[in-house]
Motif scaffolding. Structure first.
Motif, PDB file in Angstrom:
ATOM      1  N   ALA A 336      -6.369  -1.929  15.486  1.00  0.00           N
ATOM      2  CA  ALA A 336      -7.439  -2.823  14.169  1.00  0.00           C
ATOM      3  C   ALA A 336      -6.946  -1.827  12.679  1.00  0.00           C
ATOM      4  CB  ALA A 336      -8.306  -2.970  14.054  1.00  0.00           C
ATOM      5  N   VAL A 337      -6.043  -2.171  11.920  1.00  0.00           N
ATOM      6  CA  VAL A 337      -6.231  -0.938  10.530  1.00  0.00           C
ATOM      7  C   VAL A 337      -6.906  -1.336   9.617  1.00  0.00           C
ATOM      8  CG1 VAL A 337      -4.477  -0.683   9.227  1.00  0.00           C
ATOM      9  CG2 VAL A 337      -3.734  -0.574  10.991  1.00  0.00           C
ATOM     10  N   LEU A 338      -7.508  -0.831   9.406  1.00  0.00           N
ATOM     11  CA  LEU A 338      -8.486  -1.122   8.362  1.00  0.00           C
ATOM     12  C   LEU A 338      -8.255  -1.174   6.867  1.00  0.00           C
ATOM     13  CD1 LEU A 338     -11.987  -0.059   8.916  1.00  0.00           C
ATOM     14  CD2 LEU A 338     -11.170  -2.054   9.905  1.00  0.00           C
ATOM     15  N   LEU A 339      -7.514   0.526   6.536  1.00  0.00           N
ATOM     16  CA  LEU A 339      -7.320   0.644   5.366  1.00  0.00           C
ATOM     17  C   LEU A 339      -5.778   1.007   5.786  1.00  0.00           C
ATOM     18  CD1 LEU A 339     -10.205   2.223   3.200  1.00  0.00           C
ATOM     19  CD2 LEU A 339      -8.595  -0.430   3.042  1.00  0.00           C
ATOM     20  N   GLY A 340      -4.476   1.033   5.064  1.00  0.00           N
ATOM     21  CA  GLY A 340      -3.026   1.544   5.712  1.00  0.00           C
ATOM     22  C   GLY A 340      -2.464   2.258   4.099  1.00  0.00           C
ATOM     23  N   SER A 341      -1.287   2.621   4.380  1.00  0.00           N
ATOM     24  CA  SER A 341      -0.391   2.711   3.204  1.00  0.00           C
ATOM     25  C   SER A 341       0.311   3.727   3.607  1.00  0.00           C
ATOM     26  CB  SER A 341      -0.912   3.709   1.782  1.00  0.00           C
ATOM     27  OG  SER A 341      -1.811   5.170   2.451  1.00  0.00           O
ATOM     28  N   GLN A 342       1.972   3.517   3.012  1.00  0.00           N
ATOM     29  CA  GLN A 342       3.208   4.396   3.913  1.00  0.00           C
ATOM     30  C   GLN A 342       3.986   4.070   3.117  1.00  0.00           C
ATOM     31  OE1 GLN A 342       2.542   2.262   7.445  1.00  0.00           O
ATOM     32  NE2 GLN A 342       3.817   0.176   6.732  1.00  0.00           N
ATOM     33  N   GLY A 343       5.152   4.887   3.488  1.00  0.00           N
ATOM     34  CA  GLY A 343       6.195   4.433   2.427  1.00  0.00           C
ATOM     35  C   GLY A 343       7.814   5.815   2.926  1.00  0.00           C
ATOM     36  N   GLY A 344       8.176   5.860   2.179  1.00  0.00           N
ATOM     37  CA  GLY A 344       9.550   6.679   2.526  1.00  0.00           C
ATOM     38  C   GLY A 344      10.486   6.141   3.410  1.00  0.00           C
ATOM     39  N   PHE A 345      10.288   5.372   4.247  1.00  0.00           N
ATOM     40  CA  PHE A 345      11.237   4.858   5.125  1.00  0.00           C
ATOM     41  C   PHE A 345      12.865   4.683   4.485  1.00  0.00           C
ATOM     42  CE2 PHE A 345       7.113   3.375   6.320  1.00  0.00           C
ATOM     43  CZ  PHE A 345       7.168   3.603   7.420  1.00  0.00           C
ATOM     44  N   ALA A 346      13.489   4.411   5.333  1.00  0.00           N
ATOM     45  CA  ALA A 346      15.415   4.802   5.472  1.00  0.00           C
ATOM     46  C   ALA A 346      14.964   3.683   5.026  1.00  0.00           C
ATOM     47  CB  ALA A 346      15.514   5.379   6.524  1.00  0.00           C
ATOM     48  N   THR A 347      15.181   2.447   5.365  1.00  0.00           N
ATOM     49  CA  THR A 347      14.830   0.881   5.163  1.00  0.00           C
ATOM     50  C   THR A 347      14.048   0.479   4.478  1.00  0.00           C
ATOM     51  OG1 THR A 347      16.103   0.355   6.974  1.00  0.00           O
ATOM     52  CG2 THR A 347      15.105  -1.285   6.194  1.00  0.00           C
ATOM     53  N   PRO A 348      13.738   0.390   3.067  1.00  0.00           N
ATOM     54  CA  PRO A 348      12.423   0.690   1.630  1.00  0.00           C
ATOM     55  C   PRO A 348      11.736  -0.603   2.747  1.00  0.00           C
ATOM     56  CG  PRO A 348      13.654   1.488   0.775  1.00  0.00           C
ATOM     57  CD  PRO A 348      14.570   0.909   1.998  1.00  0.00           C
ATOM     58  N   SER A 349      12.678  -1.838   2.933  1.00  0.00           N
ATOM     59  CA  SER A 349      12.073  -3.429   2.776  1.00  0.00           C
ATOM     60  C   SER A 349      11.031  -3.153   4.288  1.00  0.00           C
ATOM     61  CB  SER A 349      12.803  -4.183   3.642  1.00  0.00           C
ATOM     62  OG  SER A 349      13.939  -4.481   4.352  1.00  0.00           O
ATOM     63  N   ILE A 350      10.749  -2.990   4.967  1.00  0.00           N
ATOM     64  CA  ILE A 350       9.642  -2.966   6.543  1.00  0.00           C
ATOM     65  C   ILE A 350       8.717  -1.862   6.332  1.00  0.00           C
ATOM     66  CG2 ILE A 350      12.522  -2.437   8.047  1.00  0.00           C
ATOM     67  CD1 ILE A 350      10.731   0.581   8.377  1.00  0.00           C
ATOM     68  N   CYS A 351       8.717  -1.054   4.808  1.00  0.00           N
ATOM     69  CA  CYS A 351       7.137  -0.721   4.327  1.00  0.00           C
ATOM     70  C   CYS A 351       5.924  -1.273   4.743  1.00  0.00           C
ATOM     71  CB  CYS A 351       7.495  -0.230   3.641  1.00  0.00           C
ATOM     72  SG  CYS A 351       6.067   0.568   2.520  1.00  0.00           S
ATOM     73  N   GLY A 352       5.993  -2.326   4.432  1.00  0.00           N
ATOM     74  CA  GLY A 352       4.851  -3.416   4.387  1.00  0.00           C
ATOM     75  C   GLY A 352       4.957  -4.474   5.815  1.00  0.00           C
ATOM     76  N   ALA A 353       5.717  -4.357   7.151  1.00  0.00           N
ATOM     77  CA  ALA A 353       5.879  -4.880   8.258  1.00  0.00           C
ATOM     78  C   ALA A 353       5.594  -3.775   9.520  1.00  0.00           C
ATOM     79  CB  ALA A 353       7.593  -5.242   8.643  1.00  0.00           C
ATOM     80  N   VAL A 354       5.256  -2.360   9.072  1.00  0.00           N
ATOM     81  CA  VAL A 354       5.239  -1.234  10.122  1.00  0.00           C
ATOM     82  C   VAL A 354       3.694  -1.538  10.775  1.00  0.00           C
ATOM     83  CG1 VAL A 354       4.887   1.397  10.487  1.00  0.00           C
ATOM     84  CG2 VAL A 354       6.789   0.243   9.022  1.00  0.00           C
ATOM     85  N   GLY A 355       3.337  -1.549  11.418  1.00  0.00           N
ATOM     86  CA  GLY A 355       2.502  -1.133  12.661  1.00  0.00           C
ATOM     87  C   GLY A 355       2.059  -0.071  14.162  1.00  0.00           C
ATOM     88  N   PHE A 356       1.014   0.109  14.157  1.00  0.00           N
ATOM     89  CA  PHE A 356       0.475   0.934  15.062  1.00  0.00           C
ATOM     90  C   PHE A 356       0.169   0.945  16.075  1.00  0.00           C
ATOM     91  CE2 PHE A 356       2.343   3.611  11.651  1.00  0.00           C
ATOM     92  CZ  PHE A 356       3.073   4.999  12.228  1.00  0.00           C
TER      93      PHE A 356
END
Length: 399
Positions: A336-356
């Protein structure tokens, strides 16, 4: 009327007695011998070769020579001959060689100096460890033998120091210990013991040598959760901690009870970013992580900035180095992700859709791209030198 006084046995004049001076002188001689008695020796068996009038000795158990047959008597020299007197209750004497001040009661001479002296006498532990026989107020007990009795001496007081660990056995009649239970001593522990008129001993105080050896039963030391065995349940309602802390051991002692909290830990960990098929030359420019573990629940934080994505890497992106492995029954367990930030992917549009997802029974998590049709792996090809990841998430450990 008796011809002797009842205590000192001094000769008395009788009515119409002749030779009064003889009787009177005899009484004075006996008074001179026993009043403020000064002994030149205690429990001596051999008479001195050249005694002087006024010399006095306490004979031993096997006297010889002129003292033969007068065991444990007061031998007093007068006119070059020995006179013998039987000790009586309350008779006091000063012993010159030892500077002891002794008093007689019921067949026993007691050294008053020993009772008030700080000198410590050592005796060995045994089933019956006779504290009276030591003849000292302060006693050290050596050895590890179990003690079940302190003897039967009446109305005595003793300070006892234990040199080693041993078992002191509680007896509700003859050896009454604080708390009403047997105890295991530790080196340096000190106890205060007193006997009653029947020779039964009672523990009046007990002091642990260890700094944190508090025990409610002994009324000594600092009480902590580390040195207490607490009944279950031991608290109803609100548990208030005046010190404001609960300590857990460094190494977890896992409990099989689902309702028992058995661990709390805080620490740091070093996250790494890797691919399923490792990339040559990939590196993390900045990476740090911290965690909190409460029982089986783990909360981790991490931040990663990629320095180089390297070459040749392929497959799913993985974050490795988790401080604890994940427990789950399937292939993955979502964190469960409480807080998160990410970016700099080769495909910018996936930035908000990445989970772990934390991989089952392992210490790494795998990136996934979430969409309406499910999810697909976050491929290593999306990692660039500008990729950054920051996450705070939860997962469960096996214990």
């Amino acid at each position: 009327m008796s011809d002797k006084t009842p205590r000192l046995k001094l000769a008395q004049l009788v009515s119409l007695q002749s030779a009064n001076p003889v009787t009177w002188n005899e009484a004075l001689a006996e008074l001179d011998a026993l009043f403020d008695l000064c002994l030149l020796g205690q429990f001596v068996n051999t008479p001195p070769a050249s005694p002087t009038d006024g010399d006095a000795y306490l004979t031993g158990g096997a006297p010889s020579g002129a003292w033969l047959g007068y065991a444990y008597k007061i031998a007093y020299c007068l006119d070059g001959a020995w006179r013998f007197f039987t000790p009586f209750n309350g008779l006091r004497a000063f012993v010159v060689p030892s500077s002891a001040f002794i008093v007689y009661l019921n067949g026993v001479w007691t050294d008053w100096n020993a009772l008030i002296s700080a000198n410590e006498t050592s005796i060995a532990s045994a089933g019956t460890c006779d504290l009276e026989a030591a003849g000292s107020l302060f006693i050290q007990i050596t050895g590890t033998s179990t003690i079940t009795s302190f003897g039967s001496a009446a109305n005595k007081l003793r300070f006892v120091r234990f040199a080693q660990g041993l078992t002191l056995t509680h007896n509700a009649a003859s050896l009454v210990l604080l708390g009403g239970t047997s105890r295991v001593t530790q080196a340096g522990d000190v106890g205060l013991y007193a006997s009653d008129a029947s020779g039964n001993w009672r523990e009046r105080a007990y002091f642990r040598a260890a700094a944190n050896a508090g025990d409610f039963a002994t009324k000594s030391g600092a009480e902590t959760l580390f040195n207490k065995t607490l009944a279950t349940p031991f608290v109803s309602g609100l548990l208030s901690l005046a010190g404001g802390q609960i300590g857990f051991p460094a190494a977890q002692i896992a409990s099989p009870d689902a309702n028992t909290l058995d661990d709390y830990e805080e620490g740091i960990w070093s996250p790494s970013i890797i691919s399923a098929v490792p990339a040559s030359g990939a590196s993390v420019m900045v990476g740090s992580g911290s965690y909190i573990k409460i029982g089986r629940l783990v909360c981790v934080r991490f931040g990663i900035r990629v320095g180089s994505s390297g070459v040749g890497g392929s497959g799913a992106v993985r974050i490795g180095g988790l401080p604890f492995v994940q427990e789950c029954t399937g292939s993955y367990a979502e964190a469960a992700v409480l807080l998160g930030s990410q970016g700099g992917f080769a495909t910018p549009s996936i930035c908000g859709a990445v989970g772990f997802f934390v991989s089952s029974n392992s210490a790494y998590m795998e990136g996934r791209i979430l969409n309406t049709n499910g999810d697909t792996a976050l491929n290593w090809s999306e990692i660039t030198p500008n990729t950054f990841l920051g996450r705070e998430l939860f997962y469960f450990t096996p214990n």
